[in-house]
Scaffold this motif. Structure first.
Motif, PDB file in Angstrom:
ATOM      1  N   ARG A  56       1.002  -1.398  -0.002  1.00 37.72           N
ATOM      2  CA  ARG A  56      -0.037   0.041   0.258  1.00 37.72           C
ATOM      3  C   ARG A  56       0.727   1.155   0.012  1.00 37.72           C
ATOM      4  O   ARG A  56       0.705   2.151  -0.669  1.00 37.72           O
ATOM      5  N   THR A 116      -2.100  -5.169   1.190  1.00 41.19           N
ATOM      6  CA  THR A 116      -2.461  -4.488   2.389  1.00 41.19           C
ATOM      7  C   THR A 116      -3.339  -5.469   3.747  1.00 41.19           C
ATOM      8  O   THR A 116      -4.072  -5.911   3.150  1.00 41.19           O
ATOM      9  N   ARG A 117      -2.901  -4.825   4.836  1.00 43.51           N
ATOM     10  CA  ARG A 117      -3.634  -5.480   5.904  1.00 43.51           C
ATOM     11  C   ARG A 117      -5.171  -4.657   6.155  1.00 43.51           C
ATOM     12  O   ARG A 117      -5.842  -5.441   6.696  1.00 43.51           O
ATOM     13  N   GLN A 118      -5.248  -3.478   5.528  1.00 46.58           N
ATOM     14  CA  GLN A 118      -6.344  -2.564   5.668  1.00 46.58           C
ATOM     15  C   GLN A 118      -7.566  -3.361   4.990  1.00 46.58           C
ATOM     16  O   GLN A 118      -7.240  -3.520   3.753  1.00 46.58           O
ATOM     17  N   LYS A 119      -8.389  -3.806   5.587  1.00 48.98           N
ATOM     18  CA  LYS A 119      -9.569  -4.777   5.082  1.00 48.98           C
ATOM     19  C   LYS A 119     -10.610  -3.510   4.246  1.00 48.98           C
ATOM     20  O   LYS A 119     -11.175  -4.045   3.217  1.00 48.98           O
ATOM     21  N   ASP A 120     -10.574  -2.286   4.629  1.00 49.57           N
ATOM     22  CA  ASP A 120     -11.391  -1.286   3.853  1.00 49.57           C
ATOM     23  C   ASP A 120     -10.709  -0.500   2.667  1.00 49.57           C
ATOM     24  O   ASP A 120     -11.263   0.493   2.369  1.00 49.57           O
ATOM     25  N   TYR A 121      -9.614  -0.722   2.179  1.00 51.57           N
ATOM     26  CA  TYR A 121      -8.853  -0.245   1.596  1.00 51.57           C
ATOM     27  C   TYR A 121      -9.365  -0.269   0.042  1.00 51.57           C
ATOM     28  O   TYR A 121      -9.158  -1.469  -0.408  1.00 51.57           O
ATOM     29  N   HIS A 156      -4.982  -9.193   0.302  1.00 53.29           N
ATOM     30  CA  HIS A 156      -4.395  -9.130   1.566  1.00 53.29           C
ATOM     31  C   HIS A 156      -3.305 -10.327   1.756  1.00 53.29           C
ATOM     32  O   HIS A 156      -3.007 -10.464   2.998  1.00 53.29           O
TER      33      HIS A 156
END
Length: 163
Positions: A46, A65-70, A79
Motif C-alpha cells: 500500500r 495491504t492489511r487494511q480491510k476497507d482499502y 491481503h
C-alpha cells in the motif's frame, strides 16, 4: 507458470528509500522500469502505491495491504502475497515492485531479480533483502557512469534463481 520478477533500485547497503520516497533520481532507471513493467501486473504494498501521484499507465496494479476497507481507484486490493500471485498468473512475467516488506515476502517466490545497484550509501528506512549467492546467480551486469543527468553511478544487475 509465470516468471515472477522482483524489480528494484537499491544502494550499496541495500537502501531502497526514506520517508516513502527514493533518495536518488536516476532518469535512465525510471525509463528501464517503465520499459520492463509496461503491459504487466505490478505487485506492491500500500505505501508503495500511495507514493505514486496516480496509478502507472498500462499496468495492472495489485496492492497487498492489511487494511480491510482499502479501496483505491485503479488497483486490485488483496491481503496476501499468495492472492496477489494467484491474480497475476495470467501474466507471463508479473513484477514485484516493493516496498521492503513485500520484497522480503516475495524473495522465496521469485524466479528473477532486476536490480539497479546505485553506487552510494544513503540514510534510509526501507531496505532490499540480501541476495543469497547460493540461491541466485548473476546473469547480466551493465555499469553506467554518473553524468549530468545522474548524480550517482549505477549498475543494472539481472539475477536468476540458481537451479
Amino acid at each position: 507458470m509465470p516468471e515472477v520478477t522482483l524489480i528494484a533500485a537499491a544502494a550499496e547497503n541495500n537502501e531502497l528509500g526514506k520517508d516513502k520516497d527514493l533518495v536518488w533520481h536516476l532518469p535512465d532507471d525510471f525509463k528501464r522500469f517503465k520499459q520492463l513493467t509496461t503491459g504487466h501486473h505490478i505487485i506492491m504494498g500500500r505505501k508503495t502505491f500511495e507514493s505514486f501521484p496516480q496509478p502507472l499507465p498500462n499496468r495492472t496494479h495489485i496492492i497487498i495491504t492489511r487494511q480491510k476497507d482499502y479501496e483505491p481507484d485503479g488497483a486490485i486490493v488483496v491481503h496476501s502475497l499468495e492472492k496477489a500471485l494467484q491474480i497475476a498468473q495470467v501474466d507471463p512475467q508479473p513484477f514485484v515492485i516493493g516496498g521492503g516488506e513485500i520484497y522480503k515476502l516475495s524473495m522465496e517466490k521469485a524466479d528473477k531479480i532486476e536490480l539497479t545497484r546505485v553506487h552510494g550509501t544513503f540514510e534510509a528506512d526501507t531496505y532490499f533483502p540480501e541476495i543469497d549467492p547460493d540461491k541466485w546467480r548473476l546473469v547480466s551486469s551493465e555499469f553506467h557512469e554518473k553524468d549530468e543527468r545522474h548524480a550517482y553511478a549505477f549498475t543494472y544487475l539481472t539475477y536468476e534463481r540458481a537451479k
